[in-house]
Design an enzyme around this catalytic site. Structure first.
Site: not given
Length: 347
Positions: A149-151
């Site tokens: 996931g990017c976050n």
């Protein structure tokens, strides 16, 4: 050797970014692209910035259309990858850019996502420091990769060095992130319209509800934390892409800024895509756009006894597609940097 590639979900932002990066990859040849509602159209009509793919047509996203390729990237909505992946050959390298295969705990999946639980695949942040070694050690030779996931990438990379070095308390980690709307995908949503976000900032998934929370905690446990508690609050801001995460954690008594900076710097000293800035310098999202880099700066708030790590990355590149390709390179025994760049786009 040239590897044949298929990309499911090629009409979306994540799929489009995989395609953009693969256009410059000397070992990967994109032969098949698929979509859902856009099936039957030319790829360039849906992704007009990808001119090099000419008249490549979007097919239906089925296991049959994806079969027979050496490498398959799944850039599909959460909950959609598991069933298709189960029908693909174990010999093919499959990279899931969604969340279906990131979490190891079924209870976490049920709480934050819901629906059918799929077993976890090899996690795709090569630089993630573990209690021994790094996540890269597990990627070599694997045929199933869960892109991060990017976050989760922005926070995990920012704080894991302190966990591994035993310099911080992992049960009081707080992160506030400024994020661009492309992280929410390409589907039309009222709250993501330009007229809604321009000139405004708004928090979402407030109060411990963001789906990347268990992924971050899972990563930090692997970095050596016995107990982990992460409070994250993303804030939607008017930039198309990018994440700027400000992550803080309480430091152990007597820990100095010099010790903190040395721990972070040594952790990532040999990493081509994760770079720690000199003391007193902090990154901008603009410096990472289009690049497979995570940049970070470190400070010590002596008044509260907390380390402050500001990390920046492009959510579509290092946060998704770049990490997927980087991990695929490692799995196939290719140079890790193949097809990827540390240079961003400016202004």
């Amino acid at each position: 050797m040239t590897y044949s590639v298929a990309i499911a979900g090629a009409s979306g932002y994540a799929g489009g970014e995989v395609l953009r990066l693969l256009a410059g990859h000397p070992e990967f040849e994109v032969r098949t692209v698929t979509a859902h509602s856009n099936a039957g159209q030319r790829l360039v009509d849906v992704q007009p910035h990808l001119r090099s793919y000419g008249d490549l047509m979007l097919g239906d996203t089925t296991a049959e259309n994806l079969a027979g390729h050496d490498v398959v990237f799944l850039a599909l909505p959460h909950g959609s990858s598991g069933a298709i992946a189960a029908q693909l050959s174990e010999q093919a390298l499959v990279i899931d850019c969604g969340a279906d295969h990131r979490l190891e705990d079924e209870e976490d999946w049920t709480t934050f996502y819901g629906g059918e639980f799929n077993s976890a695949w090899t996690y795709g942040i090569p630089e993630l420091p573990l209690s021994t070694g790094s996540q890269r050690d597990y990627l070599t030779g694997t045929t199933r990769i869960a892109a991060p996931g990017c976050n989760a990438s922005a926070i995990s990379l920012a704080i894991a060095p302190g966990v591994k070095a035993g310099l911080i308390d992992a049960i009081d980690i707080v992160s506030v992130l400024s994020v661009g709307p492309s992280g929410a995908g390409k589907s039309l949503k009222v709250n993501l319209l330009a007229s809604e976000i321009m000139g405004s900032a708004s928090a979402y998934s407030v109060g411990g509800t963001h789906r990347h929370t268990p992924e971050i905690e899972q990563n930090l446990r692997k970095a050596g934390a016995a107990e982990v508690s992460v409070s994250m609050t993303p804030v939607l801001v008017p930039m198309a892409r990018g994440i700027l995460a400000t992550t803080t954690a309480r430091v152990k008594p007597g820990v100095s800024l010099e010790q903190l900076h040395a721990a972070w710097t040594s952790t990532y000293a040999d990493e081509p895509f994760v770079q720690v800035l000199p003391v007193g310098e902090f990154p901008r999202t603009a410096d990472t756009i289009g690049a497979n880099t995570c940049l970070m700066g470190i400070a010590l708030d002596e008044h509260t006894g907390r380390v402050v790590v500001v990390s920046a990355l492009d959510n579509l590149t290092k946060g998704t597609a770049g990490a997927a390709i980087q991990s695929a390179n490692i799995a196939l025994g290719l140079p890790e940097t193949t097809g990827l760049t540390t240079n961003g786009v400016a202004p």
